[in-house]
Design a protein around this motif. Structure first.
Motif, PDB file in Angstrom:
ATOM      1  N   MET A   1       0.849  -1.198   0.000  1.00  0.00           N
ATOM      2  CA  MET A   1       0.000   0.000   0.000  1.00  0.00           C
ATOM      3  C   MET A   1       0.887   1.252   0.000  1.00  0.00           C
ATOM      4  SD  MET A   1      -2.670   1.211   2.965  1.00  0.00           S
ATOM      5  CE  MET A   1      -2.593  -0.470   3.588  1.00  0.00           C
ATOM      6  N   LYS A   2       0.635   2.144  -0.940  1.00  0.00           N
ATOM      7  CA  LYS A   2       1.419   3.372  -0.991  1.00  0.00           C
ATOM      8  C   LYS A   2       0.865   4.344   0.050  1.00  0.00           C
ATOM      9  CE  LYS A   2       4.054   6.742  -2.612  1.00  0.00           C
ATOM     10  NZ  LYS A   2       5.317   6.950  -1.927  1.00  0.00           N
ATOM     11  N   PHE A   3       1.700   4.712   0.965  1.00  0.00           N
ATOM     12  CA  PHE A   3       1.273   5.672   1.978  1.00  0.00           C
ATOM     13  C   PHE A   3       2.236   6.848   1.923  1.00  0.00           C
ATOM     14  CE2 PHE A   3       1.130   7.163   6.491  1.00  0.00           C
ATOM     15  CZ  PHE A   3      -0.150   7.680   6.408  1.00  0.00           C
ATOM     16  N   ASP A   4       1.714   8.020   1.748  1.00  0.00           N
ATOM     17  CA  ASP A   4       2.554   9.185   1.500  1.00  0.00           C
ATOM     18  C   ASP A   4       2.260  10.284   2.527  1.00  0.00           C
ATOM     19  OD1 ASP A   4       4.014  11.230   0.451  1.00  0.00           O
ATOM     20  OD2 ASP A   4       3.134  11.144  -1.556  1.00  0.00           O
ATOM     21  N   PRO A   5       2.759  10.099   3.756  1.00  0.00           N
ATOM     22  CA  PRO A   5       2.415  11.050   4.824  1.00  0.00           C
ATOM     23  C   PRO A   5       2.889  12.472   4.534  1.00  0.00           C
ATOM     24  CG  PRO A   5       4.169   9.567   5.536  1.00  0.00           C
ATOM     25  CD  PRO A   5       3.673   9.045   4.222  1.00  0.00           C
ATOM     26  N   ALA A   6       4.043  12.604   3.853  1.00  0.00           N
ATOM     27  CA  ALA A   6       4.582  13.945   3.615  1.00  0.00           C
ATOM     28  C   ALA A   6       3.640  14.747   2.709  1.00  0.00           C
ATOM     29  CB  ALA A   6       5.974  13.859   3.007  1.00  0.00           C
ATOM     30  N   SER A   7       3.166  14.128   1.637  1.00  0.00           N
ATOM     31  CA  SER A   7       2.256  14.843   0.741  1.00  0.00           C
ATOM     32  C   SER A   7       0.924  15.130   1.423  1.00  0.00           C
ATOM     33  CB  SER A   7       1.990  14.027  -0.531  1.00  0.00           C
ATOM     34  OG  SER A   7       3.207  13.794  -1.205  1.00  0.00           O
ATOM     35  N   LYS A   8       0.507  14.200   2.258  1.00  0.00           N
ATOM     36  CA  LYS A   8      -0.768  14.420   2.966  1.00  0.00           C
ATOM     37  C   LYS A   8      -0.670  15.609   3.913  1.00  0.00           C
ATOM     38  CE  LYS A   8      -3.188  10.209   2.589  1.00  0.00           C
ATOM     39  NZ  LYS A   8      -4.169   9.396   3.218  1.00  0.00           N
ATOM     40  N   ILE A   9       0.464  15.733   4.557  1.00  0.00           N
ATOM     41  CA  ILE A   9       0.642  16.890   5.454  1.00  0.00           C
ATOM     42  C   ILE A   9       0.743  18.171   4.624  1.00  0.00           C
ATOM     43  CG2 ILE A   9       2.271  17.993   7.056  1.00  0.00           C
ATOM     44  CD1 ILE A   9       2.738  15.182   8.243  1.00  0.00           C
ATOM     45  N   GLN A  10       1.446  18.073   3.501  1.00  0.00           N
ATOM     46  CA  GLN A  10       1.565  19.251   2.637  1.00  0.00           C
ATOM     47  C   GLN A  10       0.189  19.738   2.163  1.00  0.00           C
ATOM     48  OE1 GLN A  10       3.942  18.708  -0.909  1.00  0.00           O
ATOM     49  NE2 GLN A  10       3.419  20.762  -1.627  1.00  0.00           N
ATOM     50  N   PRO A 185       8.719   8.125  12.877  1.00  0.00           N
ATOM     51  CA  PRO A 185       7.632   8.827  12.187  1.00  0.00           C
ATOM     52  C   PRO A 185       7.893   8.886  10.686  1.00  0.00           C
ATOM     53  CG  PRO A 185       9.081  10.415  13.266  1.00  0.00           C
ATOM     54  CD  PRO A 185       9.533   9.041  13.702  1.00  0.00           C
ATOM     55  N   MET A 186       6.845   8.877   9.894  1.00  0.00           N
ATOM     56  CA  MET A 186       6.905   8.892   8.425  1.00  0.00           C
ATOM     57  C   MET A 186       7.444   7.569   7.879  1.00  0.00           C
ATOM     58  SD  MET A 186       7.043  12.418   6.822  1.00  0.00           S
ATOM     59  CE  MET A 186       5.851  13.568   7.475  1.00  0.00           C
ATOM     60  N   MET A 187       8.433   6.977   8.556  1.00  0.00           N
ATOM     61  CA  MET A 187       9.036   5.736   8.071  1.00  0.00           C
ATOM     62  C   MET A 187       8.048   4.582   8.153  1.00  0.00           C
ATOM     63  SD  MET A 187      12.541   6.301  10.188  1.00  0.00           S
ATOM     64  CE  MET A 187      12.981   4.602  10.044  1.00  0.00           C
ATOM     65  N   MET A 261      13.819  13.624   8.450  1.00  0.00           N
ATOM     66  CA  MET A 261      13.953  12.163   8.602  1.00  0.00           C
ATOM     67  C   MET A 261      14.928  11.590   7.571  1.00  0.00           C
ATOM     68  SD  MET A 261      12.381  11.556  11.323  1.00  0.00           S
ATOM     69  CE  MET A 261      12.836   9.824  11.393  1.00  0.00           C
ATOM     70  N   LYS A 262      14.857  12.109   6.354  1.00  0.00           N
ATOM     71  CA  LYS A 262      15.764  11.608   5.317  1.00  0.00           C
ATOM     72  C   LYS A 262      17.218  11.889   5.683  1.00  0.00           C
ATOM     73  CE  LYS A 262      12.454  12.119   1.605  1.00  0.00           C
ATOM     74  NZ  LYS A 262      12.018  12.914   0.450  1.00  0.00           N
ATOM     75  N   GLN A 263      17.484  13.079   6.191  1.00  0.00           N
ATOM     76  CA  GLN A 263      18.869  13.439   6.532  1.00  0.00           C
ATOM     77  C   GLN A 263      19.360  12.667   7.758  1.00  0.00           C
ATOM     78  OE1 GLN A 263      20.614  15.292   4.523  1.00  0.00           O
ATOM     79  NE2 GLN A 263      22.495  15.583   5.712  1.00  0.00           N
ATOM     80  N   HIS A 264      18.489  12.506   8.764  1.00  0.00           N
ATOM     81  CA  HIS A 264      18.866  11.703   9.939  1.00  0.00           C
ATOM     82  C   HIS A 264      19.252  10.291   9.481  1.00  0.00           C
ATOM     83  CE1 HIS A 264      17.747  14.471  13.177  1.00  0.00           C
ATOM     84  NE2 HIS A 264      16.502  14.588  12.747  1.00  0.00           N
ATOM     85  N   SER A 265      18.418   9.725   8.611  1.00  0.00           N
ATOM     86  CA  SER A 265      18.652   8.345   8.148  1.00  0.00           C
ATOM     87  C   SER A 265      19.945   8.235   7.351  1.00  0.00           C
ATOM     88  CB  SER A 265      17.502   7.879   7.245  1.00  0.00           C
ATOM     89  OG  SER A 265      16.360   7.608   7.999  1.00  0.00           O
ATOM     90  N   PHE A 304      12.270   7.215   3.318  1.00  0.00           N
ATOM     91  CA  PHE A 304      12.775   7.883   4.519  1.00  0.00           C
ATOM     92  C   PHE A 304      13.931   7.133   5.177  1.00  0.00           C
ATOM     93  CE2 PHE A 304       8.439   9.347   3.901  1.00  0.00           C
ATOM     94  CZ  PHE A 304       8.705  10.699   3.766  1.00  0.00           C
ATOM     95  N   GLY A 305      14.318   6.017   4.591  1.00  0.00           N
ATOM     96  CA  GLY A 305      15.481   5.291   5.092  1.00  0.00           C
ATOM     97  C   GLY A 305      15.196   4.512   6.364  1.00  0.00           C
TER      98      GLY A 305
END
Ligand SMILES: *Cc1c(COP(=O)(O)O)cnc(C)c1O
Length: 399
Positions: A1-10, A185-187, A261-265, A304-305
């Motif tokens: 299932m494609k879940f896209d929390p970043a776009s949903k928040i945007q 989160p997000m991951m 999250m991407k940079q932390h990962s 998100f790594g």
């Protein structure tokens, strides 16, 4: 299932009075009604769009709750003044005297203390299990088990919970699956893999600034309404409401969470590999040979790594302490508890965030006294950071 929390928040459209691009901050404890009947109906939970009193709901918190529910894919959410309040209110809402809980033995130290010490006051029994051993989870279940409690990525051993499998076990016993998603989160969106209730410390990644303490419960409408029920809701009656000024801050920070999250990962992955190449024992769930890798990958929103957390084992507390002091001196980051900050934080888990866990249990779960947990920061030049760390390792003859 494609879940896209970043776009949903945007895509959230939330704006303030007078067209402010950020929602207005609630500065009121109580709210007026123009018709007395509306107040009565609100007391009976028969109205929508009315506010009664800020401990119950307030507009600023509604906006952040909407963003949290959007990120987690739950119907609703509620905000608390700390992560511990989210966790304790959820458990107290689900359990009565004489009930039983099955919990991962590795959890946040405060959660462990609450489950192990505090729930005794209410005669609520807790069985602690290795949450990655599904047979032992199943064996611990009883007729009066009300919930299975775990963390997506457990603290501090970075074990990964198999949420879909735990859900199957919980469902067979009519118990709820409660998952703390603070580290991921997000991951991972635990609800989409079967969790009934997702709890958070927003203090960590979600806010990401280490300037406040806050928490959230993400669940269906029924559970959120039960938490804030005027007559029996643990959140309403114990009263850990989040301050609206704080929730408005957190909401703004949620809009940068996906980038962070991407940079932390990215940074954690780089350093985990460097530590390993240097011959240091590393726990990092993004390694293909890590025990949790397969389960994690199955649930992961891969863009998100594998997260910003890693742990290394320096065998003794003495070595760990010297190493951490030197890293602080060299500007790698801060010797501090907590995580999810823009600067790197490190601490020796056994003597700090997990000191509530008795030593004998620490041994059983394979937690070395020299375990140093890292929460990787947002360093732009991670190679430069590694150079500093390598310098410390060499100076102390650790490699
Ligand atoms: C910090 C933390 C908590 C507790 O949250 P507070 O906001 O400090 O009350 C709970 N669970 C996890 C995994 C945490 O890291």
């Amino acid at each position: 299932m494609k879940f896209d929390p970043a776009s949903k928040i945007q895509d959230l459209l939330q704006f303030g009075e007078f067209g402010g691009v950020n929602p207005s901050i609630t500065d009121s404890a109580t709210y007026t009604f123009l018709q007395a009947k509306d107040m009565l109906d609100t007391f009976h939970g028969e109205t929508e769009d009315y506010f009664l009193y800020s401990r119950h709901w307030n507009p600023s918190n509604k906006y952040l709750a909407e963003a949290m529910a959007t990120m987690e894919g739950t119907e609703n959410a509620w905000l608390t003044a700390s992560g511990m309040a989210a966790i304790t209110n959820t458990i107290l809402q689900l359990c009565n005297t004489g009930d039983h809980v099955v919990s991962s033995i590795t959890t946040y130290g405060g959660t462990f203390a609450f489950l192990n010490n505090y729930l005794k006051k209410f005669n609520i029994e807790v069985s602690f299990v290795d949450i990655t051993d599904l047979d032992s989870v199943e064996k611990a279940m009883k007729d009066n088990t009300k919930l299975i409690y775990t963390e997506t990525m457990t603290n501090p051993m970075l074990q990964i919970s198999d949420i879909p499998e735990l859900k199957k076990i919980a469902a067979r016993y009519d118990a709820k699956l409660v998952v703390d998603n603070t580290f991921t989160p997000m991951m991972v969106a635990p609800k989409l893999h079967g969790a009934d209730i997702v709890v958070y410390s927003l203090t960590k990644y979600v806010n990401g600034k280490n300037d406040l303490v806050a928490g959230a419960v993400c669940a269906d409408n029924d559970f959120i309404n039960s938490l804030i029920d005027l007559n029996g809701g643990s959140s309403m009656l114990l009263g850990p409401v989040l301050d609206p000024l704080r929730s408005s801050q957190i909401l703004k920070n949620m809009h940068t969470l996906h980038i962070r999250m991407k940079q932390h990962s990215k940074n954690a992955s780089y350093l985990a590999n460097k530590f390993r190449s240097a011959g240091i024992k590393v726990t990092y769930p993004g390694f293909e040979d890590d025990k949790g890798y397969k389960v994690f990958t199955k649930m992961l929103n891969k863009e998100f790594g594998y997260g910003g957390m890693l742990a290394i084992d320096l065998k003794t507390t003495e070595k760990a302490d010297l190493f951490m002091e030197m890293m602080e001196e060299q500007g790698v980051g801060y010797l501090a508890v907590s995580l999810g900050y823009f600067k790197t934080l490190f601490s020796c888990s056994g003597k700090s965030t997990s000191s509530e866990v008795p030593e004998e249990i620490q041994k059983r779960i394979g937690m070395s006294e020299g375990l140093v947990r890292f929460s990787m920061g947002l360093d732009n030049d991670i190679q430069r950071t590694w150079n500093k760390i390598e310098y410390c390792l060499k100076e102390l003859n650790l490699v």
